[in-house]
Design a protein around this motif. Structure first.
Motif, PDB file in Angstrom:
ATOM      1  N   UNK A 197       0.807  -1.229   0.000  1.00  0.00           N
ATOM      2  CA  UNK A 197       0.000   0.000   0.000  1.00  0.00           C
ATOM      3  C   UNK A 197       0.843   1.284   0.000  1.00  0.00           C
ATOM      4  N   UNK A 198       2.131   1.155   0.258  1.00  0.00           N
ATOM      5  CA  UNK A 198       3.004   2.331   0.276  1.00  0.00           C
ATOM      6  C   UNK A 198       3.666   2.598  -1.069  1.00  0.00           C
ATOM      7  N   UNK A 199       3.482   1.695  -2.015  1.00  0.00           N
ATOM      8  CA  UNK A 199       4.087   1.871  -3.336  1.00  0.00           C
ATOM      9  C   UNK A 199       3.533   3.140  -3.979  1.00  0.00           C
ATOM     10  N   UNK A 200       4.415   3.993  -4.486  1.00  0.00           N
ATOM     11  CA  UNK A 200       3.976   5.309  -4.971  1.00  0.00           C
ATOM     12  C   UNK A 200       3.239   5.325  -6.310  1.00  0.00           C
ATOM     13  N   UNK A 201       3.403   4.288  -7.124  1.00  0.00           N
ATOM     14  CA  UNK A 201       2.750   4.292  -8.432  1.00  0.00           C
ATOM     15  C   UNK A 201       2.530   2.862  -8.917  1.00  0.00           C
ATOM     16  N   UNK A 202       1.896   2.738 -10.073  1.00  0.00           N
ATOM     17  CA  UNK A 202       1.540   1.419 -10.615  1.00  0.00           C
ATOM     18  C   UNK A 202       2.767   0.552 -10.898  1.00  0.00           C
ATOM     19  N   UNK A 216       5.667  -4.270  -9.305  1.00  0.00           N
ATOM     20  CA  UNK A 216       6.904  -4.930  -8.894  1.00  0.00           C
ATOM     21  C   UNK A 216       6.729  -5.644  -7.555  1.00  0.00           C
ATOM     22  N   UNK A 217       6.042  -5.018  -6.619  1.00  0.00           N
ATOM     23  CA  UNK A 217       5.789  -5.662  -5.331  1.00  0.00           C
ATOM     24  C   UNK A 217       4.933  -6.908  -5.539  1.00  0.00           C
ATOM     25  N   UNK A 218       3.956  -6.835  -6.408  1.00  0.00           N
ATOM     26  CA  UNK A 218       3.115  -8.001  -6.694  1.00  0.00           C
ATOM     27  C   UNK A 218       3.941  -9.139  -7.310  1.00  0.00           C
ATOM     28  N   UNK A 219       4.874  -8.776  -8.179  1.00  0.00           N
ATOM     29  CA  UNK A 219       5.759  -9.773  -8.796  1.00  0.00           C
ATOM     30  C   UNK A 219       6.613 -10.439  -7.718  1.00  0.00           C
ATOM     31  N   UNK A 220       7.127  -9.640  -6.808  1.00  0.00           N
ATOM     32  CA  UNK A 220       7.948 -10.163  -5.714  1.00  0.00           C
ATOM     33  C   UNK A 220       7.122 -11.059  -4.804  1.00  0.00           C
ATOM     34  N   UNK A 221       5.896 -10.669  -4.515  1.00  0.00           N
ATOM     35  CA  UNK A 221       5.023 -11.513  -3.696  1.00  0.00           C
ATOM     36  C   UNK A 221       4.809 -12.874  -4.355  1.00  0.00           C
ATOM     37  N   UNK A 222       4.642 -12.883  -5.654  1.00  0.00           N
ATOM     38  CA  UNK A 222       4.454 -14.152  -6.365  1.00  0.00           C
ATOM     39  C   UNK A 222       5.701 -15.023  -6.265  1.00  0.00           C
ATOM     40  N   UNK A 223       6.867 -14.420  -6.419  1.00  0.00           N
ATOM     41  CA  UNK A 223       8.120 -15.176  -6.294  1.00  0.00           C
ATOM     42  C   UNK A 223       8.238 -15.784  -4.899  1.00  0.00           C
ATOM     43  N   UNK A 224       7.904 -15.010  -3.881  1.00  0.00           N
ATOM     44  CA  UNK A 224       7.992 -15.504  -2.513  1.00  0.00           C
ATOM     45  C   UNK A 224       7.015 -16.655  -2.292  1.00  0.00           C
ATOM     46  N   UNK A 225       5.814 -16.540  -2.833  1.00  0.00           N
ATOM     47  CA  UNK A 225       4.828 -17.617  -2.689  1.00  0.00           C
ATOM     48  C   UNK A 225       5.292 -18.884  -3.400  1.00  0.00           C
TER      49      UNK A 225
END
Length: 50
Positions: free
Chosen positions: A25-30, A35-44
């Motif tokens: 939620x702190x990410x400043x733009x799309x 990128x955070x969503x991509x990282x979350x997928x890698x972690x999962x």
């Protein structure tokens, strides 16, 4: 995201995911949110994000 990368480097993907979720939620733009969503997928998937 620094804590996310740090815990990922230590192979603690659960803790890294917690910090990535806090960063989302702190990410400043799309571009950064994507990128955070991509990282979350890698972690999962049990992969290091570094």
């Amino acid at each position: 995201m620094g804590m996310t990368r740090g815990y990922s480097a230590l192979k603690d993907y659960k803790k890294a995911t917690e910090y990535a979720l806090k960063a989302l939620p702190q990410a400043p733009d799309k571009v950064n949110k994507d990128n955070v969503m991509r990282i979350l997928q890698l972690l999962q998937d049990g992969k290091d994000v570094n």
